[in-house]
Scaffold this motif. Sequence first.
Motif, PDB file in Angstrom:
ATOM      1  N   LYS A  88       0.830  -1.210   0.000  1.00 34.24           N
ATOM      2  CA  LYS A  88       0.000   0.000   0.000  1.00 34.24           C
ATOM      3  C   LYS A  88       0.862   1.257   0.000  1.00 34.24           C
ATOM      4  O   LYS A  88       0.586   2.217  -0.726  1.00 34.24           O
ATOM      5  N   ARG A  89       1.924   1.251   0.806  1.00 39.18           N
ATOM      6  CA  ARG A  89       2.821   2.412   0.858  1.00 39.18           C
ATOM      7  C   ARG A  89       3.470   2.652  -0.512  1.00 39.18           C
ATOM      8  O   ARG A  89       3.516   3.778  -1.002  1.00 39.18           O
ATOM      9  N   ASN A  92       0.797   3.985  -2.966  1.00 39.23           N
ATOM     10  CA  ASN A  92       0.470   5.398  -2.721  1.00 39.23           C
ATOM     11  C   ASN A  92       1.585   6.343  -3.153  1.00 39.23           C
ATOM     12  O   ASN A  92       1.314   7.439  -3.644  1.00 39.23           O
ATOM     13  N   HIS A  93       2.831   5.932  -2.997  1.00 35.05           N
ATOM     14  CA  HIS A  93       3.951   6.803  -3.353  1.00 35.05           C
ATOM     15  C   HIS A  93       4.332   6.757  -4.828  1.00 35.05           C
ATOM     16  O   HIS A  93       4.882   7.727  -5.354  1.00 35.05           O
ATOM     17  N   SER A  95       2.233   5.613  -7.597  1.00 35.97           N
ATOM     18  CA  SER A  95       1.197   5.776  -8.621  1.00 35.97           C
ATOM     19  C   SER A  95       1.400   7.074  -9.379  1.00 35.97           C
ATOM     20  O   SER A  95       1.530   8.137  -8.772  1.00 35.97           O
TER      21      SER A  95
END
Length: 135
Positions: A88-89, A92-93, A95
């Motif tokens: 997820k991290r 999020n960073h 994309s």
Amino acid sequence: ALAETEVLEDTRKWLEKEGVKLEVLEAVARGEKVKRSDKVILVKNLPYTAESKELLELFSQYGEVAKLDMPDSHVIALVFFSVPSEAKRAFNHLSYRKYQHTPLYLEYLPVALGGEASATPVASETTVASETTVA
């Protein structure tokens, strides 16, 4: 057009070899609801010059990458994280972040049709082996 057809067919075969359910990807294209992996990121829009080693370094900044694999065409990659929160991290960073002058298009790998009881993992999601592996 012939070269594009060859790249598409090679990519399709590679996805099948990786255990990706093509019918689920086709359902996504039709706009159907699907279950997605929480540890495997499908990386799209890669330039032909993309390198596994560079992508591994990029994604590893956000957590432990168990495996990164891409077909010979280099147009997509699968990034397998060990821990969902690290995936997820990274998602999020990274994309839409530019990589070799093109934006990265990321999505969690679709693994099952929306009506199925549970999301069956990709065959190699639990196995650490392939092109680029981290110990």
